[in-house]
Scaffold this active site. Structure first.
Site, mmCIF file in Angstrom:
data_model
loop_
_atom_site.group_PDB
_atom_site.id
_atom_site.type_symbol
_atom_site.label_atom_id
_atom_site.label_comp_id
_atom_site.label_asym_id
_atom_site.label_seq_id
_atom_site.Cartn_x
_atom_site.Cartn_y
_atom_site.Cartn_z
ATOM 1 N N GLU A 97 -22.302 9.206 5.747
ATOM 2 C CA GLU A 97 -21.135 10.011 5.335
ATOM 3 C C GLU A 97 -20.446 10.613 6.571
ATOM 4 O O GLU A 97 -21.076 10.871 7.592
ATOM 5 C CB GLU A 97 -21.606 11.127 4.374
ATOM 6 N N ASN A 142 -6.527 11.677 7.020
ATOM 7 C CA ASN A 142 -6.285 11.260 5.630
ATOM 8 C C ASN A 142 -4.910 11.731 5.151
ATOM 9 O O ASN A 142 -4.560 12.900 5.334
ATOM 10 C CB ASN A 142 -7.335 11.859 4.694
ATOM 11 N N GLU A 150 -11.158 8.004 10.798
ATOM 12 C CA GLU A 150 -12.519 7.508 10.545
ATOM 13 C C GLU A 150 -13.168 7.014 11.833
ATOM 14 O O GLU A 150 -14.382 6.844 11.891
ATOM 15 C CB GLU A 150 -12.502 6.397 9.496
ATOM 16 N N GLY A 169 0.814 -1.223 0.000
ATOM 17 C CA GLY A 169 0.000 0.000 0.000
ATOM 18 C C GLY A 169 0.842 1.264 0.000
ATOM 19 O O GLY A 169 2.074 1.223 0.052
ATOM 20 N N SER A 205 -7.203 5.271 12.761
ATOM 21 C CA SER A 205 -7.671 6.152 11.696
ATOM 22 C C SER A 205 -8.623 7.224 12.210
ATOM 23 O O SER A 205 -9.414 7.000 13.132
ATOM 24 C CB SER A 205 -8.398 5.298 10.652
ATOM 25 N N GLY A 217 -3.938 4.973 -3.539
ATOM 26 C CA GLY A 217 -4.755 4.116 -4.398
ATOM 27 C C GLY A 217 -5.728 4.955 -5.216
ATOM 28 O O GLY A 217 -6.214 5.989 -4.752
ATOM 29 N N TYR A 225 -15.587 0.108 8.226
ATOM 30 C CA TYR A 225 -14.141 0.329 8.328
ATOM 31 C C TYR A 225 -13.799 1.040 9.636
ATOM 32 O O TYR A 225 -12.908 0.613 10.379
ATOM 33 C CB TYR A 225 -13.663 1.158 7.123
ATOM 34 N N PRO A 262 -23.695 5.101 2.454
ATOM 35 C CA PRO A 262 -24.890 5.003 3.293
ATOM 36 C C PRO A 262 -24.838 5.943 4.501
ATOM 37 O O PRO A 262 -25.859 6.450 4.946
ATOM 38 C CB PRO A 262 -24.886 3.546 3.754
HETATM 39 P P1 GDP Z 1 -12.140 8.444 3.209
HETATM 40 O O1 GDP Z 1 -12.120 9.735 3.948
HETATM 41 O O2 GDP Z 1 -11.245 7.416 3.805
HETATM 42 O O3 GDP Z 1 -13.501 7.929 2.965
HETATM 43 O O4 GDP Z 1 -11.427 8.782 1.798
HETATM 44 P P2 GDP Z 1 -11.993 8.855 0.302
HETATM 45 O O5 GDP Z 1 -10.923 9.519 -0.498
HETATM 46 O O6 GDP Z 1 -12.455 7.530 -0.166
HETATM 47 O O7 GDP Z 1 -13.272 9.808 0.399
HETATM 48 C C1 GDP Z 1 -13.178 11.135 0.851
HETATM 49 C C2 GDP Z 1 -14.516 11.821 0.660
HETATM 50 O O8 GDP Z 1 -14.773 12.002 -0.730
HETATM 51 C C3 GDP Z 1 -15.727 11.058 1.214
HETATM 52 O O9 GDP Z 1 -16.558 11.988 1.876
HETATM 53 C C4 GDP Z 1 -16.432 10.541 -0.033
HETATM 54 O O10 GDP Z 1 -17.845 10.377 0.118
HETATM 55 C C5 GDP Z 1 -16.135 11.684 -1.004
HETATM 56 N N1 GDP Z 1 -16.271 11.323 -2.424
HETATM 57 C C6 GDP Z 1 -17.020 11.953 -3.359
HETATM 58 N N2 GDP Z 1 -16.912 11.350 -4.545
HETATM 59 C C7 GDP Z 1 -16.066 10.304 -4.383
HETATM 60 C C8 GDP Z 1 -15.553 9.312 -5.278
HETATM 61 O O11 GDP Z 1 -15.859 9.266 -6.451
HETATM 62 N N3 GDP Z 1 -14.681 8.415 -4.732
HETATM 63 C C9 GDP Z 1 -14.323 8.451 -3.413
HETATM 64 N N4 GDP Z 1 -13.445 7.551 -2.948
HETATM 65 N N5 GDP Z 1 -14.794 9.354 -2.552
HETATM 66 C C10 GDP Z 1 -15.658 10.279 -3.023
#
Ligand code: GDP
Length: 334
Positions: free
Chosen positions: A289, A185, A130, A13, A128, A192, A156, A287
């Site tokens: 946010e 983050n 999260e 990763g 995390s 990825g 997660y 589902p």
């Molecule tokens: P996370 O914080 O670990 O969930 O990191 P992500 O990069 O997967 O997502 C960050 C934020 O971007 C979240 O609030 C998602 O709902 C939002 N988001 C909006 N559109 C997208 C998309 O197309 N892909 C992903 N991965 N996240 C998205």
């Protein structure tokens, strides 16, 4: 003094990449990486990108394989970066997420205990942001810190919370040097492509090169505390070099929306109005946010002397510039 040895799960990763390079190149460690499964397609990629890493086959879901890995390497430090780490995927595969991201931690801690190395090995658990969930009622004004209330909003996040508490429990029960880094983050050129920052940087690069027209995204208003992964792995290492084991938040102390990220990413290719390039796709919404994540890294700055170096605009620029080069090369564009 003989070389220190580190064993890293999640070597394929983003964080495995940055951490192993940092330990090997800047700290002179011997680095072992755990790789899962027969014929793992990422085996060749790791061999090429990280030729100094010695790969060992083991699986976070198989405690005996972990025991053998630990027993044969006898590491000074273990960094548990391996997990199912994509929030959206965890909603679709919640039980697998629990098996790997939660139960994998106890498997690893038990393997350390079974070898009898629990007093010798320093253990880092990748916790995390999260776990906080970003709900308005548990959000401190200055950002989440080590004392903040948890309220995970995804399978997660819930699985990571188990890993966090069981790490604390082993520290308290067995006097282990076991720490959790609660990392907000962290992104970069090795992120990825399923994560939103890299999805955008790659798409923006492809739009600039005429290889793509639109980006399909979900919600654009959520906010994240986005830092650079290369800075964060240094914090992981620092956490294992203290007199006393403790948990730390690593964050930038700033929060930005996906719209902010789009502003800067498109500006990098000279486009001001990015709205025509975006197509909303419900498939990329969740589902539940996480609305807003903001971390308070004061304790890590004070006690570890850690500070992020790359700021938000430099991070976006670094990612888009990298993807412009990579996409040009991949598509034979001069
Ligand atoms: P996370 O914080 O670990 O969930 O990191 P992500 O990069 O997967 O997502 C960050 C934020 O971007 C979240 O609030 C998602 O709902 C939002 N988001 C909006 N559109 C997208 C998309 O197309 N892909 C992903 N991965 N996240 C998205």
């Amino acid at each position: 003094m003989s070389k220190k040895t580190a064993l890293i799960t999640g070597i394929t990763g983003q964080d495995g990449y940055h951490l192993s390079k940092f330990l090997y190149e800047e700290k002179g460690y011997e680095v072992f990486g755990i790789i899962r499964g027969q014929n793992n397609p990422r085996y060749e990629q790791v061999k090429k990108e990280l030729p100094f890493v010695k790969l060992i086959e083991a699986d976070l879901m198989d405690v005996s394989s972990l025991y053998h890995a630990i027993y044969s390497v006898s590491p000074d430090e273990i960094y548990n970066l391996g997990a199912i780490s994509f929030v959206e995927y965890s909603f679709k595969n919640p039980i697998l997420t629990a098996d790997v991201t939660a139960k994998g931690v106890i498997n690893l801690l038990e393997a350390i205990r079974i070898t009898g190395f629990e007093k010798k090995i320093r253990y880092y658990q990748a916790s995390s942001s999260e776990m906080f969930g970003g709900t308005s009622y548990n959000r401190p004004e200055k950002g989440y810190n080590e004392e903040s209330l948890f309220h995970p909003r995804s399978p997660y996040g819930v699985a990571k919370l188990y890993g966090h508490w069981i790490t604390k429990n082993y520290r308290e029960s067995y006097d282990m040097y076991a720490v959790s880094g609660i990392l907000f983050n962290h992104e970069g050129e090795h992120r990825g492509e399923e994560f939103v920052t890299r999805k955008i940087s790659k798409a923006v690069a492809r739009i600039s090169l005429g290889l793509q027209e639109k980006i399909e995204l979900g919600d654009l208003w959520p906010k994240r505390d986005w830092g650079y992964a290369g800075d964060y792995v240094k914090g992981m290492w620092l956490m294992l070099q203290q007199d006393k084991a403790d948990d730390y938040v690593l964050a930038t102390g700033e929060t930005h929306s996906i719209e902010d990220f789009l502003d800067l990413a498109f500006a990098e290719i000279g486009i001001k109005d990015w709205k025509p390039y975006i197509v909303r796709n419900e498939a990329f919404t969740r589902p539940a946010e996480v609305d807003l994540l903001l971390g308070d890294p004061a304790k890590a700055e004070r006690e570890l002397g850690w500070k992020r170096e790359v700021n938000f605009s430099d991070l976006v620029s670094l990612m888009v510039q990298h993807d412009l080069k990579e996409q040009s090369k991949l598509n034979g564009i001069e």
